[in-house]
Write a protein that holds these residues in place. Sequence first.
Motif, PDB file in Angstrom:
ATOM      1  N   PHE A   1       0.820  -1.209   0.000  1.00  0.00           N
ATOM      2  CA  PHE A   1       0.000   0.000   0.000  1.00  0.00           C
ATOM      3  C   PHE A   1       0.858   1.265   0.000  1.00  0.00           C
ATOM      4  CE2 PHE A   1      -1.925   3.487   2.419  1.00  0.00           C
ATOM      5  CZ  PHE A   1      -2.994   3.770   1.581  1.00  0.00           C
ATOM      6  N   LEU A   2       1.860   1.336   0.887  1.00  0.00           N
ATOM      7  CA  LEU A   2       2.654   2.556   1.019  1.00  0.00           C
ATOM      8  C   LEU A   2       3.589   2.764  -0.169  1.00  0.00           C
ATOM      9  CD1 LEU A   2       3.544   2.275   4.809  1.00  0.00           C
ATOM     10  CD2 LEU A   2       1.874   3.810   3.768  1.00  0.00           C
ATOM     11  N   SER A   3       4.324   1.713  -0.560  1.00  0.00           N
ATOM     12  CA  SER A   3       5.328   1.846  -1.620  1.00  0.00           C
ATOM     13  C   SER A   3       4.747   1.680  -3.015  1.00  0.00           C
ATOM     14  CB  SER A   3       6.445   0.813  -1.413  1.00  0.00           C
ATOM     15  OG  SER A   3       7.044   0.967  -0.151  1.00  0.00           O
ATOM     16  N   GLY A   4       3.553   1.116  -3.107  1.00  0.00           N
ATOM     17  CA  GLY A   4       2.934   0.908  -4.409  1.00  0.00           C
ATOM     18  C   GLY A   4       1.784   1.862  -4.680  1.00  0.00           C
ATOM     19  N   ILE A   5       0.651   1.633  -4.010  1.00  0.00           N
ATOM     20  CA  ILE A   5      -0.567   2.392  -4.311  1.00  0.00           C
ATOM     21  C   ILE A   5      -0.423   3.853  -3.918  1.00  0.00           C
ATOM     22  CG2 ILE A   5      -3.025   2.565  -3.784  1.00  0.00           C
ATOM     23  CD1 ILE A   5      -2.978  -0.491  -3.368  1.00  0.00           C
ATOM     24  N   LEU A   6      -0.032   4.111  -2.660  1.00  0.00           N
ATOM     25  CA  LEU A   6       0.073   5.496  -2.195  1.00  0.00           C
ATOM     26  C   LEU A   6       1.143   6.251  -2.973  1.00  0.00           C
ATOM     27  CD1 LEU A   6      -1.139   7.425  -0.071  1.00  0.00           C
ATOM     28  CD2 LEU A   6       0.777   6.830   1.425  1.00  0.00           C
ATOM     29  N   HIS A   7       2.238   5.576  -3.303  1.00  0.00           N
ATOM     30  CA  HIS A   7       3.297   6.221  -4.085  1.00  0.00           C
ATOM     31  C   HIS A   7       2.786   6.627  -5.473  1.00  0.00           C
ATOM     32  CE1 HIS A   7       7.342   7.034  -5.610  1.00  0.00           C
ATOM     33  NE2 HIS A   7       7.047   6.292  -6.662  1.00  0.00           N
ATOM     34  N   TYR A   8       2.003   5.755  -6.107  1.00  0.00           N
ATOM     35  CA  TYR A   8       1.452   6.093  -7.418  1.00  0.00           C
ATOM     36  C   TYR A   8       0.489   7.273  -7.305  1.00  0.00           C
ATOM     37  CZ  TYR A   8      -0.724   5.625 -11.998  1.00  0.00           C
ATOM     38  OH  TYR A   8      -1.198   5.874 -13.268  1.00  0.00           O
ATOM     39  N   MET A   9      -0.324   7.296  -6.243  1.00  0.00           N
ATOM     40  CA  MET A   9      -1.257   8.405  -6.042  1.00  0.00           C
ATOM     41  C   MET A   9      -0.517   9.725  -5.861  1.00  0.00           C
ATOM     42  SD  MET A   9      -3.909   6.444  -3.477  1.00  0.00           S
ATOM     43  CE  MET A   9      -4.825   7.926  -3.061  1.00  0.00           C
ATOM     44  N   GLN A  10       0.610   9.692  -5.179  1.00  0.00           N
ATOM     45  CA  GLN A  10       1.367  10.918  -4.961  1.00  0.00           C
ATOM     46  C   GLN A  10       2.066  11.395  -6.228  1.00  0.00           C
ATOM     47  OE1 GLN A  10       3.742   9.281  -1.758  1.00  0.00           O
ATOM     48  NE2 GLN A  10       2.674  10.511  -0.211  1.00  0.00           N
ATOM     49  N   CYS A  11       2.613  10.461  -7.003  1.00  0.00           N
ATOM     50  CA  CYS A  11       3.380  10.833  -8.196  1.00  0.00           C
ATOM     51  C   CYS A  11       2.495  11.182  -9.387  1.00  0.00           C
ATOM     52  CB  CYS A  11       4.325   9.690  -8.573  1.00  0.00           C
ATOM     53  SG  CYS A  11       5.598   9.354  -7.348  1.00  0.00           S
TER      54      CYS A  11
END
Length: 376
Positions: A188-198
Amino acid sequence: CRRCSTPALTSVTVQTSNVMPEERLHITSAVLLKALLTAVIQNLPDAHRTCLLQFCTQRQSTFATACSGSDSPLLGIRGVSDAVHELVGKPWETQHLFSSEVSKPKRNFILQMFSDCLPTLLFGDCTELHEVAKDWITGSSQRVPDAMWLIAGFPCKDVSSLCNQAPEHRDAITRGHWEESKKTGHVFLSGILHYMQCHGSMLRGVILENVVGLHAGPSPTVLDTIVEKCTSIGFHATVFWLSPLDFGFPVPRPRLWIHLLNMKHMNGITPHAIDNILQSTIDLAGTLGPRHLNYQHTLLEDTHVKVVEHIDACKSLRTVRSIGQPRQPSKKRKIDTRSWQMRHLDFCEKSGRDDWHVNPIPSPELQDLFPTLKRL
């Protein structure tokens, strides 16, 4: 209950009596879904329906999926497009930009089972979706595109009630260390949330699905933390606890669905209005679903080639076992030797369910369409 108190709604009748047996399974999986979604759109409040149809017919939507081994949301998206086409004569134009799946067998499954709606790109681990990632279709490195909508399901082993007592998962909930885990927290943190931020400038919304164990444990729960982190980067979260039972399928598998909408693209729509629109749509689907969808529609006939192959394989296996030595039961696990029918009835009694209420007797038309039901 809401199905008794809700006024009569518009319904759609699906005729399958003249369809050849080999085509029925495809028809029931696509036509019935289209019928349900068409009825839902028809029964939306006028303002909501007008906005939805305008949105779908005036622009193309791009999607990305990271759904833990399946791209089944694409079938739902295609169903909405078919329903819009049925109502206004113009389909909802969509483009599936990429899928992400770390497991090679599951990537092969996606390529085989979703061949008619394949993504443009098929990446591996979603935690490696940076500027560039390896595309497993071409074998080359490709730029990770900006999608308007992301639909994702992330690992649940750390928080699932079936697995969270294992030594490697026990700390995730009981001690609040899920963010440090290699499963739920890491993806969740390194995949999904990272994509949402970038990719937040283009991203309109995200739909996440996971087990209800996210809501277990001491406060703040895993679900609370996920919602807090998504809210902190500008997304409004609406959480639903949904089960197939709500939509006509007698399968008690409740799941948490987290709808995240980027407030930068909501054009002044308030979070309260967003919650009301989503809730009214889900209520309609739950009201109309039992009229259109039922697991009995997907049963294959006794003469179907897949059924015959399965029965022959079971008979061959039984013959081999009867000749050799019987298998010794495991000492660690008590094996239930009752038939599945008896186990099912026992479960219904213990959970307070009436078996004939959950699984109603099929209509004569369905019995003629699927002779297997008569045997059941």
